[in-house]
Design an enzyme around this catalytic site. Structure first.
Site, short mmCIF file in Angstrom:
data_model
loop_
_atom_site.label_atom_id
_atom_site.label_comp_id
_atom_site.label_asym_id
_atom_site.label_seq_id
_atom_site.Cartn_x
_atom_site.Cartn_y
_atom_site.Cartn_z
N LYS A 213 -62.98 32.94 -50.13
CA LYS A 213 -62.33 31.74 -49.61
C LYS A 213 -62.73 31.47 -48.17
O LYS A 213 -63.00 30.34 -47.80
CB LYS A 213 -60.80 31.88 -49.60
CG LYS A 213 -60.14 32.11 -50.89
CD LYS A 213 -58.61 32.14 -50.71
CE LYS A 213 -58.10 33.27 -49.85
NZ LYS A 213 -58.18 34.60 -50.45
N ARG B 141 -49.10 30.73 -49.73
CA ARG B 141 -49.24 31.94 -50.53
C ARG B 141 -47.99 32.21 -51.35
O ARG B 141 -47.94 33.20 -52.06
CB ARG B 141 -49.43 33.11 -49.58
CG ARG B 141 -50.81 33.70 -49.54
CD ARG B 141 -50.73 34.83 -48.54
NE ARG B 141 -51.81 35.75 -48.63
CZ ARG B 141 -52.96 35.64 -47.96
NH1 ARG B 141 -53.21 34.60 -47.22
NH2 ARG B 141 -53.86 36.57 -48.08
N ARG C 162 -67.05 44.93 -47.84
CA ARG C 162 -67.02 43.81 -46.91
C ARG C 162 -66.92 44.29 -45.47
O ARG C 162 -66.15 45.19 -45.16
CB ARG C 162 -65.82 42.91 -47.23
CG ARG C 162 -65.66 41.78 -46.24
CD ARG C 162 -64.72 40.74 -46.76
NE ARG C 162 -63.33 41.07 -46.50
CZ ARG C 162 -62.32 40.22 -46.74
NH1 ARG C 162 -62.58 39.02 -47.27
NH2 ARG C 162 -61.08 40.56 -46.49
P1 ADP Z 1 -57.03 37.86 -47.80
O1 ADP Z 1 -56.99 36.52 -48.42
O2 ADP Z 1 -58.40 38.43 -47.77
O3 ADP Z 1 -56.03 38.82 -48.39
P2 ADP Z 1 -56.04 36.87 -45.17
O4 ADP Z 1 -56.92 37.04 -44.00
O5 ADP Z 1 -55.85 35.50 -45.71
O6 ADP Z 1 -56.60 37.86 -46.28
O7 ADP Z 1 -54.58 37.49 -44.86
C1 ADP Z 1 -54.43 38.76 -44.32
C2 ADP Z 1 -52.96 39.13 -44.26
O8 ADP Z 1 -52.27 38.21 -43.40
C3 ADP Z 1 -52.22 39.04 -45.59
O9 ADP Z 1 -52.36 40.21 -46.35
C4 ADP Z 1 -50.76 38.83 -45.10
O10 ADP Z 1 -50.19 40.04 -44.64
C5 ADP Z 1 -50.97 37.92 -43.90
N1 ADP Z 1 -50.90 36.49 -44.28
C6 ADP Z 1 -51.92 35.58 -44.17
N2 ADP Z 1 -51.54 34.36 -44.61
C7 ADP Z 1 -50.25 34.50 -45.02
C8 ADP Z 1 -49.30 33.62 -45.60
N3 ADP Z 1 -49.61 32.33 -45.87
N4 ADP Z 1 -48.07 34.11 -45.89
C9 ADP Z 1 -47.75 35.38 -45.63
N5 ADP Z 1 -48.60 36.27 -45.11
C10 ADP Z 1 -49.84 35.85 -44.80
#
Ligand code: ADP
Ligand code: ZN
Length: 220
Positions: free
Chosen positions: A15, A90, A127
């Site tokens: 993504k 999410r 990664r």
């Molecule tokens: P990935 O999609 O690779 O799991 P992200 O970089 O999007 O990783 O997110 C890393 C972490 O940040 C998540 O595991 C969570 O702990 C937190 N996080 C990111 N976006 C959200 C969200 N929309 N709601 C809750 N936690 C979030």
């Protein structure tokens, strides 16, 4: 051209890479809640201190916190003509909050980048992220990459890309985020693309879905 785009998919679906490409192509900001939270952790702000342990455990930061982050970010002038959201929403409450924020804007185009669990674990274990320019570097021929192809910077593994945390993130994804597919599925602006294709093939499919905007047809 205006574009309100949201990319969803499990961790490691690509993504982030796709979101950056699209944001550049459409001249709209790439808004990644994970990046914003990691910056807050780096800067040791109150937000970062609250989020760090949750992120290290592969859990979700509270809805109110991330909804507040996105609401503020979408109000900045550069997001007036559109955005690429990556990692938000999410949860169903986050999706409902986003719909409320977008009330009078263009429709939200939602693209689900589908990847199965085994692929996720294989990809994330290899990664690396560039400490110089932030580029995400994937594995070639099974080996973790050694240096950034863009700037030759040093590469590091994200703390939450360790296998035990990846498994937890996947569980959380299936339980809390995958239900969003049902939340969005009936909209004419929802599309699912096969994240198992090459990066360029996924980019083409995603661009096609994004350009289709409100006229895209849902794939079976
Ligand atoms: P990935 O999609 O690779 O799991 P992200 O970089 O999007 O990783 O997110 C890393 C972490 O940040 C998540 O595991 C969570 O702990 C937190 N996080 C990111 N976006 C959200 C969200 N929309 N709601 C809750 N936690 C979030
Ligand atoms: Zn680099």
């Amino acid at each position: 051209m205006a574009l309100n785009l949201m990319l969803m998919g499990p961790p490691g679906a690509g993504k982030g890479t796709q979101a950056r490409r699209l944001a550049r192509g459409f001249h709209v900001p790439h808004i990644a809640t994970g990046d914003i939270l990691r910056e807050a952790v780096e800067a040791n702000t109150p937000l970062g201190r609250a989020a760090a342990a949750i992120m290290d455990a592969g859990q979700l930061v509270g809805d109110d916190i991330v909804i507040g982050i996105v609401r503020n970010r979408l109000q900045r002038p550069d997001a007036a003509t559109g955005f690429v959201l990556d990692g938000f929403p999410r949860t169903v409450p986050q999706a409902e909050a986003l719909d409320a924020m977008l009330d009078r804007r263009n429709p939200l185009v939602v693209i689900d980048v589908a990847v199965d669990d085994e692929d996720v674990i294989r990809r994330l274990s290899k990664r690396r992220v560039c400490t110089g320019c932030g580029t995400i570097v994937g594995a070639k021929e099974g080996l973790p990459p050694v240096a950034c192809p863009d700037c030759n910077g040093a590469l590091v593994q994200r703390r939450d890309d360790r296998e035990s945390v990846v498994r937890e993130r996947l569980t959380v994804y299936r339980q809390r985020t995958a239900p969003l597919i049902d939340y969005y599925r009936e909209r004419p602006t929802f599309r699912s693309v096969d994240g198992g294709l090459t990066e360029d093939e996924v980019a083409a499919a995603v661009a096609d879905a994004a350009h289709g905007g409100s006229v895209v047809r849902r794939t079976a």
